[in-house]
Design an enzyme around this catalytic site. Structure first.
Site, PDB file in Angstrom:
ATOM      1  N   PRO A 197       0.727  -1.116  -0.210  1.00 51.90           N
ATOM      2  CG  PRO A 197      -0.639  -1.615   1.532  1.00 51.90           C
ATOM      3  CD  PRO A 197       0.384  -2.183   1.068  1.00 51.90           C
ATOM      4  CB  SER A 198       0.869   4.344   0.866  1.00 51.71           C
ATOM      5  OG  SER A 198      -0.454   4.495   1.152  1.00 51.71           O
ATOM      6  NE  ARG A 199       1.721   3.964  -6.377  1.00 49.11           N
ATOM      7  CZ  ARG A 199       0.886   3.083  -7.022  1.00 49.11           C
ATOM      8  NH1 ARG A 199       1.281   1.742  -6.682  1.00 49.11           N
ATOM      9  NH2 ARG A 199      -0.123   3.288  -7.710  1.00 49.11           N
ATOM     10  CG  LEU A 200       5.532   3.190   1.840  1.00 45.37           C
ATOM     11  CD1 LEU A 200       5.347   3.721   3.325  1.00 45.37           C
ATOM     12  CD2 LEU A 200       6.779   3.673   1.415  1.00 45.37           C
ATOM     13  CG  HIS A 201       6.111  -1.003  -3.908  1.00 44.65           C
ATOM     14  ND1 HIS A 201       4.589  -1.281  -4.014  1.00 44.65           N
ATOM     15  CD2 HIS A 201       6.294   0.034  -4.855  1.00 44.65           C
ATOM     16  CE1 HIS A 201       4.283  -0.237  -4.660  1.00 44.65           C
ATOM     17  NE2 HIS A 201       5.029   0.495  -5.119  1.00 44.65           N
TER      18      HIS A 201
END
Lengths: 210, 210
Positions: free
Chosen positions: A187-191
């Site tokens: 989520p939220s580009r916090l891969h």
């Protein structure tokens, strides 16, 4: 069409160093099986990136045909990519499995597979694809589709299913990996990004910032 | 798992020079719309290939965020790819839409978009993604996921939805195309390939052998 508004939060899975095998090829095979089970469309499609003859990046989709000590694919050695690889034999492979919100990035060196390996795979292909390998002077300019169809008829008259041979300019490459990264969307580009690097004969594993 | 036996004949469409627009970006938009209508998964995902800092190919998946005179995406300018682009600003973009048996290959030169364009897109993103852009020192090694989560909490305390600004190291690139190839899968690997090359101020169109 507002492309910038197309967005999706990745939420289905996570990935930690404690989740992965110490050997990246074993890890790749595990993810590949999961991708097959998830019915990923064209699961063995990958982007093969090379350095173009003009020194700038070039890339295209190819199909992975085997994984052992390396990653195997087949092509026309006289194609544009064949000429590029002849000149600079490093490449990168990018797999993207959106159904699982996963990406795998492989970098390494290409070597030609043996003639026996190329034969084995060539003769496992359908007759139509075997004919296709003879028909096409890959990446050359063509006047029309008709020229291709005429060439196909000509080749079909020359060979039968029993008499066809592998074109000498057609065969495989094996990419021997030096780094492999496994990417899991979060989520939220916090891969999550787990990277293997081959150093002094060992695979060293680390987590990268997303 | 026998990867080499995974095969599929491409039969749904064909492509001829007479089918395409004289302008490749217009043609791209037409295919992109068709891909949206065909409900392609992650339709704006593309492989961005660059030249690594070691001189060998590197590539990763990014999301296309706009098409105008060029192809726009956003990233961290201080990431590995940002440093690579700083050094060699040519790249290649590869789109693959298996639902339509189509591929598009774009090559060209990257330029940074204006700060205004980066702002506009940044402020259109969800707050969580805006926070994400501040949290991550992209491609740096991390000790653990926890370190990332702690950093996130710290950033969340610093900014509110109204006070957040765009990180100075975060922004867009526009790839200005010099070649674009449209690839349509066909039976027996005899695919249709139509290529545009920008020559002397004009787009020249040709058919390539598959």
């Amino acid at each position: 069409m507002d492309i910038s508004a197309i967005r999706k939060d990745y939420t289905i899975k996570s990935l930690d160093i404690s989740d992965v095998n110490t050997d990246p090829v074993t890890q790749f095979k595990a993810w590949f099986e999961e991708a097959i089970n998830a019915q990923v469309l064209e699961v063995n499609a990958m982007t093969v990136s090379t350095i173009g003859l003009d020194g700038t990046p070039n890339a295209r989709i190819l199909l992975l045909k085997g994984v052992d000590s390396g990653f195997v694919f087949f092509t026309n050695y006289e194609s544009e990519k064949g000429k590029e690889i002849e000149r600079q034999n490093h490449a990168s492979l990018t797999f993207f499995w959106p159904e699982l919100e996963r990406q795998v990035r492989v970098r390494g060196k290409l070597e030609k597979v043996t003639a026996e390996e190329s034969d084995t795979y060539f003769f496992s292909r359908p007759f139509g694809s075997q004919i296709g390998a003879w028909v096409s002077q890959q990446s050359q300019k063509l006047n029309s589709r008709e020229d291709l169809n005429l060439k196909k008829v000509e080749i079909e008259q020359k060979f039968s299913e029993n008499s066809i041979s592998r074109p000498p300019h057609w065969g495989g490459y094996r990419l021997m990996p030096s780094t492999i990264e496994f990417w899991q969307g979060r989520p939220s580009r916090l891969h999550d990004r787990i990277k293997y690097e081959f150093q002094d004969g060992n695979w060293v594993i680390s987590r990268l910032a997303p």
